[in-house]
Design a protein around this motif. Structure first.
Motif, short mmCIF file in Angstrom:
data_model
loop_
_atom_site.label_atom_id
_atom_site.label_comp_id
_atom_site.label_asym_id
_atom_site.label_seq_id
_atom_site.Cartn_x
_atom_site.Cartn_y
_atom_site.Cartn_z
N PRO A 3 0.84 -1.20 0.00
CA PRO A 3 0.00 0.00 0.00
C PRO A 3 0.88 1.25 0.00
CG PRO A 3 0.17 -0.88 2.21
CD PRO A 3 0.85 -1.88 1.31
N PRO A 4 0.39 2.36 -0.55
CA PRO A 4 1.17 3.59 -0.47
C PRO A 4 1.30 4.03 0.99
CG PRO A 4 -1.03 4.04 -1.30
CD PRO A 4 -0.89 2.55 -1.24
N PHE A 5 2.46 4.49 1.35
CA PHE A 5 2.67 4.99 2.71
C PHE A 5 3.71 6.10 2.69
CE2 PHE A 5 5.73 1.58 2.15
CZ PHE A 5 6.89 2.03 2.76
N ARG A 6 3.71 6.88 3.75
CA ARG A 6 4.67 7.95 3.93
C ARG A 6 5.57 7.61 5.12
NH1 ARG A 6 2.75 12.32 1.00
NH2 ARG A 6 0.53 12.29 0.46
N VAL A 7 6.78 8.17 5.14
CA VAL A 7 7.68 7.98 6.28
C VAL A 7 8.00 9.33 6.89
CG1 VAL A 7 9.96 7.21 7.05
CG2 VAL A 7 8.72 5.88 5.32
N LEU A 8 7.86 9.40 8.21
CA LEU A 8 8.32 10.55 8.98
C LEU A 8 9.42 10.08 9.92
CD1 LEU A 8 5.03 12.45 9.97
CD2 LEU A 8 6.71 13.09 8.24
N ILE A 9 10.48 10.84 9.98
CA ILE A 9 11.64 10.51 10.82
C ILE A 9 11.80 11.60 11.87
CG2 ILE A 9 14.11 10.00 10.87
CD1 ILE A 9 13.91 9.40 7.83
N PRO A 10 11.34 11.37 13.10
CA PRO A 10 11.56 12.37 14.15
C PRO A 10 13.03 12.38 14.55
CG PRO A 10 10.53 10.43 15.08
CD PRO A 10 10.61 10.20 13.60
N ALA A 11 13.64 13.55 14.59
CA ALA A 11 15.07 13.64 14.89
C ALA A 11 15.34 14.87 15.75
CB ALA A 11 15.88 13.72 13.60
N ARG A 12 15.81 14.63 16.96
CA ARG A 12 16.19 15.73 17.83
C ARG A 12 17.65 15.54 18.25
NH1 ARG A 12 15.67 14.49 23.47
NH2 ARG A 12 15.12 12.31 23.79
N ARG A 13 18.30 16.63 18.57
CA ARG A 13 19.72 16.56 18.93
C ARG A 13 19.92 16.16 20.38
NH1 ARG A 13 23.01 21.65 16.67
NH2 ARG A 13 24.69 20.35 17.48
N ALA A 14 18.96 16.50 21.25
CA ALA A 14 19.11 16.20 22.67
C ALA A 14 19.01 14.70 22.91
CB ALA A 14 18.04 16.93 23.47
N SER A 15 19.95 14.16 23.68
CA SER A 15 19.93 12.76 24.07
C SER A 15 20.77 12.63 25.33
CB SER A 15 20.51 11.87 22.96
OG SER A 15 20.65 10.54 23.39
N SER A 16 20.20 12.03 26.37
CA SER A 16 20.91 11.96 27.65
C SER A 16 22.13 11.06 27.58
CB SER A 16 19.95 11.48 28.75
OG SER A 16 19.42 10.20 28.40
N ARG A 17 22.05 9.97 26.80
CA ARG A 17 23.16 9.03 26.78
C ARG A 17 24.15 9.29 25.64
NH1 ARG A 17 20.30 3.22 27.38
NH2 ARG A 17 18.67 4.25 26.15
N LEU A 18 23.68 9.91 24.57
CA LEU A 18 24.56 10.16 23.43
C LEU A 18 24.14 11.46 22.74
CD1 LEU A 18 26.93 9.08 21.78
CD2 LEU A 18 25.30 7.76 20.41
N PRO A 19 24.55 12.61 23.31
CA PRO A 19 24.15 13.90 22.74
C PRO A 19 24.59 14.04 21.28
CG PRO A 19 25.13 14.17 24.91
CD PRO A 19 25.35 12.75 24.53
N ASP A 20 23.73 14.69 20.49
CA ASP A 20 24.02 14.96 19.07
C ASP A 20 24.22 13.69 18.24
OD1 ASP A 20 23.72 17.66 19.01
OD2 ASP A 20 25.85 18.15 19.01
N LYS A 21 23.64 12.57 18.68
CA LYS A 21 23.90 11.32 17.97
C LYS A 21 23.42 11.36 16.52
CE LYS A 21 19.77 8.97 19.80
NZ LYS A 21 19.29 7.80 20.60
N VAL A 22 22.33 12.08 16.23
CA VAL A 22 21.83 12.07 14.86
C VAL A 22 22.78 12.78 13.90
CG1 VAL A 22 19.41 11.84 15.51
CG2 VAL A 22 20.38 14.12 15.21
N LEU A 23 23.71 13.58 14.45
CA LEU A 23 24.70 14.26 13.62
C LEU A 23 26.08 13.61 13.70
CD1 LEU A 23 23.78 18.02 14.19
CD2 LEU A 23 23.25 16.58 12.21
N ALA A 24 26.19 12.51 14.45
CA ALA A 24 27.47 11.81 14.56
C ALA A 24 27.91 11.31 13.19
CB ALA A 24 27.34 10.65 15.54
N GLU A 25 29.17 11.52 12.85
CA GLU A 25 29.68 11.11 11.55
C GLU A 25 29.91 9.60 11.50
OE1 GLU A 25 30.36 12.97 8.73
OE2 GLU A 25 29.34 14.65 9.73
N VAL A 26 29.37 8.98 10.48
CA VAL A 26 29.55 7.55 10.23
C VAL A 26 29.86 7.38 8.75
CG1 VAL A 26 28.54 5.25 10.32
CG2 VAL A 26 27.90 6.95 12.04
N ALA A 27 31.05 6.90 8.45
CA ALA A 27 31.47 6.73 7.05
C ALA A 27 31.34 8.03 6.27
CB ALA A 27 30.67 5.62 6.37
#
Length: 250
Positions: A3-27
């Motif tokens: 079926p057709p569907f949409r994707v939403l990706i919630p992303a915040r920078r605050a994280s108690s165990r790993l701050p800024d993880k969504v911006l961490a460089e990987v490869a």
């Protein structure tokens, strides 16, 4: 055909165990772009990153992705998605898959599966997946959310406690289910999310899906079609993901 569907990706920078993880460089790329890659590969009709961070938005836009800016004051990812759906003007019947911004290894088959599961259950407002628990320590771990469902797969309860709990002792190897934090929602349900009454169970267990259950919502569940790795919450998780990409490129 899916079926057709949409994707939403919630992303915040605050994280108690790993701050800024969504911006961490990987490869050579921030983590959020690896998550975006998974969503794009799913065949979704649209993919948006929902964030309150200009830095996250800039990296996504530079990669050709779409962004919806949301408030910095949301208490949960679902609250953020509810605002995003309102801003984007989705139709009430649209199926929206919530892919967390720290799930770069989510199997594409599972993104499609959870959308199909909701499409097949017209009375359900939400759908989610689970996997079997093979180790007793995982069943006893309060950081592992457990799921109990009826014979039709409709969720009865989610808990950090060791459920179901055998009266005679031991642990229920055949019935232990680890909840996977991958959801599909009808856009109309997300629009109604913020109108739901406060849930004592949600506050007690710190599990937002209990707000929906206590309001009487139908949450369809099924066993995940593929193994789902644990999301990235710690520096060790991030190191493992980096190592997995390095091994894949050899």
């Amino acid at each position: 055909m899916s079926p057709p569907f949409r994707v939403l990706i919630p992303a915040r920078r605050a994280s108690s165990r790993l701050p800024d993880k969504v911006l961490a460089e990987v490869a050579g790329r921030p983590l959020i772009l690896h998550v975006l890659d998974r969503a794009r590969a799913s065949g979704a009709v649209s993919v948006h990153v929902a964030t309150d961070s200009e830095a996250v938005a800039d990296r996504v836009l530079a990669d050709g992705g779409d962004v919806v800016m949301t408030s910095a004051h949301h208490r949960s990812g679902t609250d953020r998605l509810a605002e995003a759906v309102s801003v984007l003007g989705f139709d009430a019947g649209d199926i929206v898959v919530n892919l967390q911004g720290d799930e770069p290894a989510m199997p594409i088959a599972c993104l499609i599966q959870v959308a199909e599961l909701l499409a097949e259950q017209p009375e359900a407002q939400m759908a989610t997946l689970w996997s079997g628990i093979e180790v007793e320590a995982e069943w006893r771990d309060p950081n592992v959310v457990k799921l109990v469902a009826d014979h039709a797969g409709r969720a009865l309860y989610f808990s950090r406690a060791s459920v179901p709990h055998p009266r005679e002792g031991g642990w229920p190897r055949a019935q232990g289910r680890r909840h996977v934090g991958l959801y599909a929602y009808r856009a109309g349900a997300l629009a109604a999310w913020r109108t739901l009454a406060a849930s004592p169970l949600e506050q007690l267990e710190s599990l937002e899906q209990l707000r929906a259950l206590q309001a009487g919502w139908w949450i369809a569940t099924a066993e995940a079609a593929a193994p789902i790795p644990v999301g990235i919450d710690t520096p060790e998780d991030l190191a493992r993901f980096r190592a997995s990409l390095s091994q894949a490129s050899v």
